[in-house]
Scaffold this motif. Structure first.
Motif, short mmCIF file in Angstrom:
data_model
loop_
_atom_site.label_atom_id
_atom_site.label_comp_id
_atom_site.label_asym_id
_atom_site.label_seq_id
_atom_site.Cartn_x
_atom_site.Cartn_y
_atom_site.Cartn_z
N GLY A 204 35.14 40.71 38.85
CA GLY A 204 35.11 41.06 40.33
C GLY A 204 33.53 39.96 41.43
N ARG A 205 33.27 39.51 40.43
CA ARG A 205 31.56 38.52 40.53
C ARG A 205 32.85 37.61 40.42
NH1 ARG A 205 26.01 38.84 37.23
NH2 ARG A 205 25.96 41.01 38.29
N HIS A 206 33.60 36.92 40.25
CA HIS A 206 34.03 35.76 40.01
C HIS A 206 34.65 35.72 41.40
CE1 HIS A 206 37.49 32.99 37.50
NE2 HIS A 206 36.46 32.07 39.01
N ARG A 207 35.69 36.94 41.99
CA ARG A 207 36.80 36.60 43.33
C ARG A 207 35.07 36.74 44.07
NH1 ARG A 207 39.20 40.56 40.25
NH2 ARG A 207 38.46 42.25 41.30
N THR A 208 34.10 36.99 44.16
CA THR A 208 33.88 37.57 45.36
C THR A 208 32.51 35.77 45.11
OG1 THR A 208 32.94 38.90 45.12
CG2 THR A 208 31.18 38.47 46.19
N LEU A 209 32.62 35.21 44.32
CA LEU A 209 31.85 33.94 44.12
C LEU A 209 32.72 33.00 44.33
CD1 LEU A 209 29.85 31.35 43.81
CD2 LEU A 209 30.58 31.68 41.35
N GLN A 210 34.33 33.41 44.48
CA GLN A 210 35.45 32.32 44.63
C GLN A 210 34.95 32.59 46.44
OE1 GLN A 210 38.58 33.18 42.51
NE2 GLN A 210 39.11 31.55 41.44
N GLU A 211 35.10 34.05 46.65
CA GLU A 211 35.04 33.97 48.09
C GLU A 211 34.55 33.69 48.94
OE1 GLU A 211 35.74 38.30 48.64
OE2 GLU A 211 37.61 38.26 47.65
N LEU A 212 33.46 33.51 48.65
CA LEU A 212 31.87 32.87 49.00
C LEU A 212 32.69 31.20 49.51
CD1 LEU A 212 29.45 34.91 47.59
CD2 LEU A 212 29.90 34.90 49.92
#
Length: 222
Positions: A204-212
């Protein structure tokens, strides 16, 4: 993909068993200098792969396969280089950057900076503060090894192509540097592995970081 290779310049001043180097990237502002043993310095230059390398006129330098530009010897003077760097950086001393007064590598750094100002006809305010070249934390791979191992280029693909999932140009350039200068320090390798493992264990944190990161521009070239 953007590999960040545009506008790479180098300067080299051989002095006995050591070479004083300066490396500059016009695209990202990377600016480094240092004095190294000849073989180590050759590895650094070949790994950086500049489009041109500045050398003092009349100084013998073994062929590196890199186009050379001879400049007046006075332009490589450590005193002249230090004065130019202090003026451009607006500081009274370069000790805060880790360089002592009269260091030979400051002559190479001053020469490459002056060359950029003379040939690019634009301010150099985007350059990063001068840093010292460090080689102890990574291996240096010459262009022949890079080609043979298909690290960043290859007809059937490359390691860079296989690994590249970067969302920004800065990330792609960083990945390229990591591939071309792999770590050889066990502690640093462990820290990098722990960081990767943390992202894999927290999707989840990985996806959020990618989106940012996907929304970022090329900050290094801003």
């Amino acid at each position: 993909p953007d590999s960040g290779q545009e506008g790479l310049l180098g300067a080299c001043v051989p002095c006995g068993a050591r070479w004083s180097l300066a490396l500059l990237s016009l695209s990202t502002g990377r600016f480094e200098a240092g004095s190294l043993p000849e073989q180590e310095a050759r590895g650094v230059l070949l790994s950086f792969a500049p489009q041109e390398i500045l050398v003092p006129a009349g100084v013998a330098l073994s062929d590196l396969g890199i186009p050379r530009v001879e400049r007046e010897r006075d332009l490589f003077s450590p005193a002249a280089g230090e004065a130019l760097l202090r003026q451009r950086l607006g500081v009274r001393t370069l000790e805060g950057l880790g360089f002592e007064e009269g260091e030979p590598s400051l002559g190479a750094a001053g020469a490459v900076l002056r060359y950029v100002e003379e040939t690019q006809f634009r301010p150099t305010g985007h350059l990063q503060p001068l840093k010292r070249i460090w080689t102890r934390c990574g291996l240096l791979l010459d262009p022949s090894s890079q080609r043979n191992l298909d690290l960043v280029e290859g007809r059937g693909g490359s390691l860079f192509t296989l690994l590249n999932r970067c969302r920004t140009p800065m990330g792609r350039r960083l990945l390229r540097r990591w591939i071309l200068q792999p770590l050889n320090d066990p502690e640093a390798i462990g820290q990098r592995q722990e960081a990767v493992a943390h992202l894999l264990e927290t999707p989840g944190r990985h996806r959020t970081l990618q989106e940012l990161l996907s929304g970022l521009g090329d900050a290094e070239r801003a």
